[in-house]
Structures are given as structure tokens and as C-alpha cells.
Scaffold this motif. Structure first.
Motif, short mmCIF file in Angstrom:
data_model
loop_
_atom_site.label_atom_id
_atom_site.label_comp_id
_atom_site.label_asym_id
_atom_site.label_seq_id
_atom_site.Cartn_x
_atom_site.Cartn_y
_atom_site.Cartn_z
N ARG A 106 1.86 0.78 7.29
CA ARG A 106 2.80 -0.30 7.01
C ARG A 106 3.08 -0.38 5.51
O ARG A 106 4.21 -0.67 5.11
N ALA A 107 2.08 -0.13 4.69
CA ALA A 107 2.30 -0.10 3.24
C ALA A 107 3.33 0.97 2.87
O ALA A 107 4.20 0.74 2.02
N ALA A 108 3.23 2.13 3.51
CA ALA A 108 4.20 3.20 3.25
C ALA A 108 5.60 2.76 3.65
O ALA A 108 6.59 3.09 2.98
N ARG A 109 5.69 2.01 4.72
CA ARG A 109 7.02 1.53 5.17
C ARG A 109 7.61 0.53 4.17
O ARG A 109 8.84 0.42 4.05
N LEU A 110 6.75 -0.21 3.46
CA LEU A 110 7.25 -1.09 2.42
C LEU A 110 7.94 -0.28 1.31
O LEU A 110 8.98 -0.69 0.78
N LEU A 111 7.34 0.85 0.96
CA LEU A 111 7.96 1.72 -0.04
C LEU A 111 9.29 2.28 0.48
O LEU A 111 10.28 2.32 -0.26
N GLU A 112 9.29 2.69 1.74
CA GLU A 112 10.53 3.22 2.33
C GLU A 112 11.61 2.14 2.35
O GLU A 112 12.79 2.43 2.10
N ALA A 113 11.22 0.90 2.66
CA ALA A 113 12.19 -0.19 2.72
C ALA A 113 12.81 -0.46 1.36
O ALA A 113 13.94 -0.96 1.26
N ASP A 114 12.10 -0.12 0.29
CA ASP A 114 12.63 -0.26 -1.07
C ASP A 114 13.44 0.96 -1.49
O ASP A 114 13.85 1.07 -2.66
N GLY A 115 13.64 1.89 -0.58
CA GLY A 115 14.47 3.06 -0.86
C GLY A 115 13.74 4.23 -1.48
O GLY A 115 14.38 5.21 -1.89
N LEU A 116 12.41 4.17 -1.55
CA LEU A 116 11.66 5.28 -2.15
C LEU A 116 11.55 6.44 -1.17
O LEU A 116 11.36 6.25 0.04
N LYS A 117 11.64 7.65 -1.70
CA LYS A 117 11.69 8.85 -0.86
C LYS A 117 10.51 9.80 -1.09
O LYS A 117 10.16 10.56 -0.19
N VAL A 118 9.93 9.78 -2.29
CA VAL A 118 8.89 10.75 -2.64
C VAL A 118 7.66 10.00 -3.11
O VAL A 118 7.63 9.48 -4.23
N PHE A 119 6.66 9.93 -2.25
CA PHE A 119 5.45 9.18 -2.60
C PHE A 119 4.28 9.63 -1.74
O PHE A 119 4.44 10.29 -0.70
N CYS A 120 3.10 9.25 -2.21
CA CYS A 120 1.86 9.53 -1.47
C CYS A 120 0.96 8.30 -1.60
O CYS A 120 0.73 7.81 -2.70
N VAL A 121 0.47 7.81 -0.47
CA VAL A 121 -0.50 6.72 -0.45
C VAL A 121 -1.80 7.29 0.10
O VAL A 121 -1.84 7.80 1.21
N ASN A 122 -2.85 7.22 -0.73
CA ASN A 122 -4.13 7.84 -0.38
C ASN A 122 -5.19 6.74 -0.31
O ASN A 122 -5.52 6.11 -1.32
N ALA A 123 -5.72 6.51 0.90
CA ALA A 123 -6.74 5.49 1.11
C ALA A 123 -8.06 6.18 1.42
O ALA A 123 -8.37 6.47 2.58
N GLY A 124 -8.82 6.49 0.37
CA GLY A 124 -10.12 7.12 0.57
C GLY A 124 -10.06 8.46 1.28
O GLY A 124 -10.97 8.81 2.03
N GLY A 125 -8.99 9.22 1.05
CA GLY A 125 -8.86 10.53 1.67
C GLY A 125 -7.98 10.55 2.90
O GLY A 125 -7.65 11.63 3.41
N ASP A 126 -7.58 9.38 3.41
CA ASP A 126 -6.60 9.30 4.49
C ASP A 126 -5.24 9.03 3.85
O ASP A 126 -5.08 8.05 3.11
N VAL A 127 -4.28 9.91 4.13
CA VAL A 127 -3.11 10.02 3.26
C VAL A 127 -1.81 9.95 4.05
O VAL A 127 -1.67 10.58 5.10
N VAL A 128 -0.85 9.16 3.51
CA VAL A 128 0.53 9.17 4.01
C VAL A 128 1.40 9.83 2.94
O VAL A 128 1.31 9.47 1.75
N THR A 129 2.23 10.79 3.35
CA THR A 129 3.09 11.49 2.40
C THR A 129 4.56 11.34 2.78
O THR A 129 4.90 11.21 3.96
N SER A 130 5.41 11.39 1.77
CA SER A 130 6.85 11.37 1.99
C SER A 130 7.52 12.26 0.96
O SER A 130 7.23 12.17 -0.24
N GLY A 131 8.39 13.14 1.42
CA GLY A 131 9.14 14.00 0.52
C GLY A 131 8.30 15.10 -0.10
O GLY A 131 7.16 15.34 0.31
N GLU A 132 8.88 15.75 -1.10
CA GLU A 132 8.21 16.85 -1.79
C GLU A 132 8.03 16.48 -3.26
O GLU A 132 8.99 16.16 -3.95
#
Length: 244
Positions: A106-132
Motif C-alpha cells: 500500500r505504501a508503494a501505491r501511495l508513491l504511484e498515486a503521486d505519479g512516481l514511476k521509478v522507486f524501490c521500497v525495502n522493508a528488511g529485505g522484502d522489496v517492492v520495485t517500480s521501473g528501472e
């Protein structure tokens, strides 16, 4: 822009590569994660999870978010034949195997909702990625060695999805086989790459709880790639998982 905070008992980093000043977006991400920790941590006596577990709240009084988390837990319990469960007899209700992935996705979706395209959210080694992060290259995610604390056993390249690892090296024997009520055994670590972190995290935990039978079970899940180390130190890997 990159920021790191301790949330949910873990170091959480948000790395945004889009041009511009995105401090407000990153602030919203951490505000949400701190809120999720306050509301759903089984380690906080005043959380909604703990109050429900004690009987201070009835099902009809639960928030839609916690009802969603508990329904997801029930889904993966059925999918795993009972190996995955948030309700081990004699132990407090613990939906963390779902809550962390659910909250970080859900945190990653907050970034997407703000129009962000290239990001990585890393929670203790569990990771959501977007873009290159660089043209033609995905995000590079190190998978910790299951027995050597300061070593990496593999590096996974992944874009537009999530990677989660379940193991016992951080919190000891905290994953239980719901069918027996005993700590899971047979595997040293389970890494799963999938389209979102909720699914990757829940499947990794379920496979680890299943022990040896979790190897084929995890590999059979649609849309997933796996990297599993068993207690004989054998590595089981999906052909679709890109290692560097």
C-alpha cells in the motif's frame, strides 16, 4: 531521493529515482507505515490486533483494514492446507506474515498515486520495485545468506514487482507449521518474486512453514519465481528468476 527509518521493527528504506523533490510523498509513506504498525502490530498491547485477540473487540467492531488482513490470512491458510496460519494454538494472534507485505505494498501505491514511476521500497529485505533505476537494468536485490550473517547468497534483478524472503535468521523460530503447531523445519530460506509484495511475502512464509513440500508447492504458484535453500544446503531455483 532516499530515506531510511526503523518501522515495524525493521529498517525500511524508500529510494525514489524520479526527478524532482518528492519529500512529501516519502513522508506520506512513512506516516502510513507507522500508522499500520500502531494499528496492527501483535507486539503492541493497544493495537487493534491485540485488542481483538484479548476479546476487547468483536468482529463487528473491527476496521475494514483488519478484516481485509484476516481474510487474506484465511485465504493463504486454505491455499497451504493449514501450514500457513495466523492462529497457532496457545500463541497470540499474529497476522504479521500478511500485514507487512500488505502495508508496504500500500505504501508503494501511495508513491504511484503521486505519479512516481521509478522507486524501490525495502522493508528488511522484502522489496517492492517500480521501473528501472538505469536504462535496461532492473533493481538489484541482495538475498542474505541463510547461515552467514554478513554474506549475500544471491543477487536478484527485478522490476515492477516484489521480492520477499522468509527465514529464521532474524527472529529465530518465529514461523510455525500450522498443521503441527511446531516451528517449521526442512528449509533454510525461501525467496519468492511476484507481482506484489503481499503475495510474495505470504507465499514465502507459507512455503517455509510447509518445509520440504513447500519447494514444489511454491514453484507451482502462478506468476511466481522462487529461490529456496533447504537444510541440506541445496538450492532450488525457478528458471525465470534472473540472478547476477
Amino acid at each position: 531521493m532516499k530515506r531510511v527509518e526503523q518501522v515495524m521493527g525493521l529498517p525500511v528504506s524508500v529510494d525514489v529515482r524520479d526527478q524532482g523533490d518528492h519529500r512529501s510523498s516519502i513522508e506520506r509513506v512513512f506516516a502510513w507505515l507507522h500508522e499500520a504498525d500502531r494499528r496492527f502490530s501483535p507486539f503492541r498491547a493497544d493495537s487493534e490486533v491485540s485488542r481483538f485477540d484479548r476479546g476487547d473487540l468483536t468482529v463487528s467492531e473491527l476496521s475494514d483494514d483488519l478484516l481485509d488482513i484476516l481474510m487474506i490470512c484465511d485465504h493463504y491458510e486454505r491455499l497451504s492446507g493449514g501450514a500457513f496460519t495466523a492462529r497457532i494454538p496457545g500463541r497470540p494472534l499474529d497476522p504479521n506474515a500478511v500485514t507487512k507485505g500488505w502495508a508496504v505494498q500500500r505504501a508503494a501505491r501511495l508513491l504511484e498515486a503521486d505519479g512516481l514511476k521509478v522507486f524501490c521500497v525495502n522493508a528488511g529485505g522484502d522489496v517492492v520495485t517500480s521501473g528501472e533505476p538505469e536504462p535496461g537494468r532492473g533493481w538489484r536485490i541482495g538475498i542474505r545468506h541463510p547461515e552467514l550473517r554478513d554474506e549475500i547468497c544471491a543477487v536478484v534483478e527485478w522490476s515492477d514487482g516484489a521480492v520477499a524472503t522468509s527465514a529464521s535468521y532474524e527472529r529465530g523460530e518465529h514461523i510455525f507449521d500450522g498443521r503441527t503447531g511446531r516451528p517449521a523445519d526442512g528449509l533454510l530460506s525461501v525467496t519468492i518474486a511476484a507481482e506484489d509484495l503481499l503475495r510474495a511475502d505470504a507465499l514465502a512464509t507459507a512455503a517455509f512453514a510447509m518445509g520440504d513440500e513447500g519447494i514444489d508447492w511454491a514453484a507451482s504458484q502462478p506468476g511466481c519465481a522462487v529461490l529456496i535453500v533447504d537444510t541440506d544446503r541445496r538450492v532450488h531455483r525457478s528458471s525465470g528468476l534472473k540472478l547476477l
